[in-house]
Design an enzyme around this catalytic site. Structure first.
Site, mmCIF file in Angstrom:
data_model
loop_
_atom_site.group_PDB
_atom_site.id
_atom_site.type_symbol
_atom_site.label_atom_id
_atom_site.label_comp_id
_atom_site.label_asym_id
_atom_site.label_seq_id
_atom_site.Cartn_x
_atom_site.Cartn_y
_atom_site.Cartn_z
ATOM 1 N N THR A 13 0.840 -1.187 0.000
ATOM 2 C CA THR A 13 0.000 0.000 0.000
ATOM 3 C C THR A 13 0.880 1.244 0.000
ATOM 4 O O THR A 13 1.986 1.240 0.535
ATOM 5 C CB THR A 13 -0.928 0.021 1.228
ATOM 6 O OG1 THR A 13 -0.144 -0.001 2.427
ATOM 7 C CG2 THR A 13 -1.865 -1.169 1.208
ATOM 8 N N GLY A 14 0.374 2.304 -0.623
ATOM 9 C CA GLY A 14 1.189 3.519 -0.733
ATOM 10 C C GLY A 14 2.449 3.265 -1.537
ATOM 11 O O GLY A 14 3.528 3.712 -1.162
ATOM 12 N N GLY A 15 2.295 2.573 -2.661
ATOM 13 C CA GLY A 15 3.470 2.124 -3.418
ATOM 14 C C GLY A 15 3.907 3.030 -4.536
ATOM 15 O O GLY A 15 4.758 2.637 -5.340
ATOM 16 N N TYR A 151 1.632 11.794 15.461
ATOM 17 C CA TYR A 151 2.407 10.894 14.611
ATOM 18 C C TYR A 151 3.182 9.895 15.457
ATOM 19 O O TYR A 151 3.177 8.687 15.182
ATOM 20 C CB TYR A 151 3.360 11.699 13.736
ATOM 21 C CG TYR A 151 4.238 10.839 12.841
ATOM 22 C CD1 TYR A 151 3.710 10.245 11.703
ATOM 23 C CD2 TYR A 151 5.579 10.629 13.136
ATOM 24 C CE1 TYR A 151 4.507 9.456 10.873
ATOM 25 C CE2 TYR A 151 6.377 9.848 12.325
ATOM 26 C CZ TYR A 151 5.836 9.264 11.194
ATOM 27 O OH TYR A 151 6.626 8.477 10.385
#
Length: 247
Positions: A13-15, A151
């Site tokens: 994911t988020g590639g 975060y």
């Protein structure tokens, strides 16, 4: 170049950028049948062209459970299994405690925590013994960096998931580990350095190995954790930070 992932089905994911893209390139070069996600179609298309090797892009947002369902339905139709999941999608939004708003909380925890949880959960029906899950954490989950408490906490949650899921999935033979980068030469970090003269030098002063991490440093660690070379490593957090968290 080795072919450690020949015939393996890998989902990232988020590639389309940064650590996700660097890892995707390495998996593809080592023989994986690769699937990557990204929210923006144009970035996804660009990444697929860059990766080559038959990589497949599935547009979607990991905070949207319908998009995750669509991703794994595609992988299931094509292969009927997932061998490696790299839950990489995440965000970094520094906001001082006094300035935090509900929208900041929702954005950070929806992506870094909720998105990661359901990226893993929805992959499980396709995962068998010997499958591997790698979570993208951060040394911020272990160190108290200023003005980014949300975060930091979101990445501490990621570390905790690896411990819990190692126990939850041990009887199924599925390993879970965390890769936790420190300061790394991503596009976003470079834009921050360009806007803040002297910031890079100050950060490097605190890194025992004396430099910012390269994307390849983190990708190497991801592939190690995903490969049979780490077959007896589980529930572990691998810092890729030049020694910052260790010393």
């Amino acid at each position: 170049m080795t072919r450690r992932f020949e015939g393996k089905v890998v989902v990232i994911t988020g590639g389309s950028d940064g650590i996700g893209l660097a890892s995707a390139q390495r998996f593809a070069e080592e023989g994986a049948q690769l699937y990557i996600t990204a929210r923006r179609q144009e970035m996804l298309d660009q990444a697929i062209r860059q990766i080559g090797h038959g990589a497949i892009g599935v547009q979607g947002d990991v905070t949207n459970l319908a998009d995750l369902t669509k991703l794994y339905e595609r992988v299931g139709r094509d292969h009927g299994r997932v061998d490696v999941v790299f839950a990489n999608a995440g965000m970094h939004q520094p906001v001082p405690l006094e300035a935090l708003e509900e929208s900041h909380f929702d954005a950070t925890f929806d992506l870094n925590v909720k998105g990661l949880v359901f990226t893993v959960q929805k992959a499980l029906p396709l995962m068998a013994a010997g499958s591997v899950i790698v979570l993208n954490g951060s040394i911020a989950g272990s160190k108290a960096y200023p003005a980014q408490s949300l975060y930091n906490a979101s990445k501490a949650a990621v570390r905790s998931f690896a411990r819990s899921w190692t126990i939850d999935l041990k009887d199924r033979g599925i390993r879970v580990n965390v890769v936790s980068p420190g300061a790394t030469e991503t596009r976003l970090m470079r834009s921050y350095f360009d806007a803040a003269p002297g910031a890079e030098e100050e950060i490097i002063k605190g890194i025992p190995l004396g430099r910012i991490g390269h994307l390849e440093d983190v990708a190497n660690a991801v592939l190690f954790l995903a490969s049979s070379e780490s077959a007896f490593v589980a529930g572990h957090e691998l810092f890729v930070d030049g020694g910052v968290a260790a010393v």
